[in-house]
Design an enzyme around this catalytic site. Structure first.
Site, PDB file in Angstrom:
ATOM      1  N   LYS A  28      -4.653  -2.951  -1.083  1.00 56.43           N
ATOM      2  CA  LYS A  28      -3.775  -4.101  -0.450  1.00 56.43           C
ATOM      3  C   LYS A  28      -4.765  -5.441  -0.293  1.00 56.43           C
ATOM      4  O   LYS A  28      -5.162  -6.136  -1.479  1.00 56.43           O
ATOM      5  CB  LYS A  28      -3.242  -3.871   0.775  1.00 56.43           C
ATOM      6  CG  LYS A  28      -2.291  -2.513   0.563  1.00 56.43           C
ATOM      7  CD  LYS A  28      -1.497  -2.053   1.881  1.00 56.43           C
ATOM      8  CE  LYS A  28      -0.288  -1.366   1.588  1.00 56.43           C
ATOM      9  NZ  LYS A  28      -0.864   0.112   0.635  1.00 56.43           N
TER      10      LYS A  28
ATOM     11  N   THR B 125      -9.105  14.410  -9.284  1.00 55.61           N
ATOM     12  CA  THR B 125      -9.868  13.835 -10.297  1.00 55.61           C
ATOM     13  C   THR B 125     -10.439  12.578  -9.692  1.00 55.61           C
ATOM     14  O   THR B 125      -9.712  11.719  -8.986  1.00 55.61           O
ATOM     15  CB  THR B 125      -9.243  13.393 -11.632  1.00 55.61           C
ATOM     16  OG1 THR B 125      -9.058  14.733 -12.214  1.00 55.61           O
ATOM     17  CG2 THR B 125     -10.387  12.585 -12.572  1.00 55.61           C
TER      18      THR B 125
END
Length: 403
Positions: A247, A277
Site C-alpha cells: 500500500k 515460495t
C-alpha cells in the site's frame, strides 16, 4: 450434477444483486501517477485513478524502480524456492532489518503478502499456545478472521472500537488464561482509527497479547511512517505489529514485527511461511528502498493528510454525502449496490475517472460507497474535476445528497 451450471448460477446471483466485480484493464505509467491508461471496449483512454491503495505513489518511486532493476540484473528474477530451501537472499535479510528498525523491534519476518502474514501468524500463535482465546474487533479484515478461524481457538467478537464491550469480554475470561486482542489501527473502508491506548491499557490489565494490523497506516502515520502506533507513542506496547509493503510502500508483500523469539516461532512453525515460495529478491530490494525513502520524508505524510482534508471539504461544500472519516480514507455513501456500480461506470465511461464501487461483503449492505484515496499527487485541479463529475453523476442517477 452439472458443475459448470452451478458455477454460472452462483456468478449470476452476484450479477443480479449488483455485486459482480468487474476488473478495470489498466496500464499504470511510471512517473505519471495518478494518470493511467484504461482499455475500454477496445479503446485505450487516459484516465485518473482515484482509488489506489498506493497511497503515496511509491509504486512510481525512481529509487525503488532502480533498486528492482539493478537487483533483478544481479540476482535474476526469482528467489529459487521457499525461504528454507533456497529463497533467502541477502536482500531479504536487509529488508527484515529495515522493517525492524522502522518499528523499533528486535526482529521482523517478511511474507509474500499481508493477507498471508495475518493468516499465518494468527493461526500459528493462537493454535499452538495452549488454551488461547482470541478477542477480535467486529470489523477486522478478512485475513485476520481467516487466521483466527484456522487456529480453531476460542474466539469472542467485541463491538467495533468499543473498549467497554472489549472489557466486558475480558472480564469473563480467567485472568491467567492466555489471550490475544486482535485489532487494526486504520479501518480501510470507514477510515476510522482504533482507540489504541485504551486497548493496550486493557491488554495490560487482563494479561493479554496485542496483535495490531497497521496495513493502512504504515508509511502514512508517525514521524518515520511506522504507523498510528508510532504517531501515538505506543509501539513498545504492541506484542505483534503486522504491516504491508503493498500500500503506502507501493510494492507487494507483508510482514510482522516484534521480539526475536516471536518472529522465530512463526518462522519455525507457521506453515504459510514455511511452504510459500519467497518473494523475488528484486521485490525485496524495491520494498526496502521505499521504506527507507518514506522514513526520511515526513513532508509527504504532511502533504497526504492535507490532500485528504482538502478533498473532504470540497465534497462537503458540494453537498456530496461524504462519510465521517478521521483518516486519509474519503468514502462517499451511495447505499445501493446497483447504483454504486452505475455511478462507478458513469465516472469511468463519461468522465475518465476510475473509482471502484465498494459493495457487500466488503461493507455492510445498505452502506455501499465509492471510496476515494487522495495522494500527495492529486492536485486541486484534479479534485475540482472530480467534484464536478460527481455532481453530474449524482444528478443523472438521482442519488441522495448530503443530509
Amino acid at each position: 450434477m452439472d458443475y459448470n451450471k452451478f458455477f454460472a448460477d452462483k456468478v449470476g446471483e452476484l450479477k443480479s444483486e449488483g455485486r459482480y466485480r468487474v476488473f478495470a484493464d489498466l496500464e499504470r505509467q511510471a512517473g505519471k501517477f495518478p494518470r493511467a491508461k484504461a482499455h475500454i471496449n477496445g479503446d485505450l483512454r487516459d484516465i485518473t485513478v482515484w482509488c489506489s491503495n498506493d497511497y503515496m505513489g511509491m509504486g512510481q518511486n525512481p529509487d525503488a524502480i532502480k533498486a528492482m532493476v539493478d537487483t533483478a540484473t544481479n540476482y535474476g528474477v526469482g528467489a529459487g524456492g521457499t525461504r528454507n530451501i533456497s529463497g533467502t537472499t541477502h536482500q531479504h535479510v536487509l529488508l527484515e532489518k529495515e522493517i525492524a528498525e522502522l518499528h523499533q523491534t528486535e526482529a521482523s519476518l517478511a511474507f509474500g503478502s499481508g493477507w498471508i502474514a495475518n493468516l499465518t501468524t494468527l493461526s500459528t500463535i493462537c493454535s499452538l499456545i495452549p488454551n488461547c482465546v482470541v478477542i477480535s474487533d467486529s470489523k477486522n479484515h478478512n485475513s485476520m478472521i481467516e487466521g483466527i478461524r484456522h487456529s480453531r481457538a476460542e474466539k469472542h467478537i467485541f463491538r467495533h472500537n468499543d473498549v467497554e464491550d472489549l472489557e466486558r469480554i475480558l472480564k469473563s475470561i480467567d485472568i491467567d488464561r492466555p489471550k490475544l486482542i486482535a485489532f487494526e489501527s486504520v479501518y480501510s473502508m470507514d477510515g476510522d482509527i482504533s482507540p489504541m491506548k485504551e486497548i493496550c491499557d486493557l491488554a495490560d490489565k487482563y494479561k493479554a497479547m496485542t496483535f495490531l494490523d497497521e496495513v493502512h497506516a504504515v508509511g502514512l502515520y508517525g514521524e518515520h511512517g511506522a504507523g498510528v502506533a508510532e504517531r501515538d507513542g505506543l509501539m513498545d506496547r504492541i506484542t505483534i505489529i503486522q504491516g504491508t509493503m503493498a500500500k503506502a510502500f507501493g510494492v507487494v508483500g507483508g510482514y510482522i514485527a516484534g521480539t526475536s523469539d516471536m518472529c522465530d516461532f512463526v518462522r519455525s512453525y507457521g506453515t504459510g511461511f514455511i511452504f510459500s515460495t519467497s518473494t523475488p529478491p528484486a521485490v525485496a530490494a524495491a520494498c526496502r528502498a521505499n521504506i527507507k525513502y518514506l522514513k526520511e520524508h515526513n513532508e509527504l505524510r504532511i502533504k497526504h493528510q492535507e490532500r485528504a482534508a482538502t478533498l473532504k471539504k470540497k465534497f462537503s461544500d458540494a453537498g456530496l454525502p461524504v462519510m465521517d472519516s478521521e483518516s486519509h480514507i474519503v468514502p462517499i455513501l451511495v447505499g445501493d449496490p446497483v447504483l454504486c456500480k452505475q455511478a462507478s461506470d458513469e465516472l469511468m465511461n463519461v468522465h475518465n475517472i476510475y473509482v471502484q464501487p465498494i459493495n457487500y461483503p466488503t461493507v455492510e449492505r445498505g452502506t455501499e460507497r465509492l471510496r476515494f484515496t487522495p495522494t500527495p499527487l492529486h492536485d486541486d485541479d484534479l479534485m475540482d474535476t472530480l467534484v464536478a463529475a460527481l455532481k453530474d453523476v449524482w444528478g443523472k442517477l438521482g442519488l441522495k445528497a448530503a443530509a
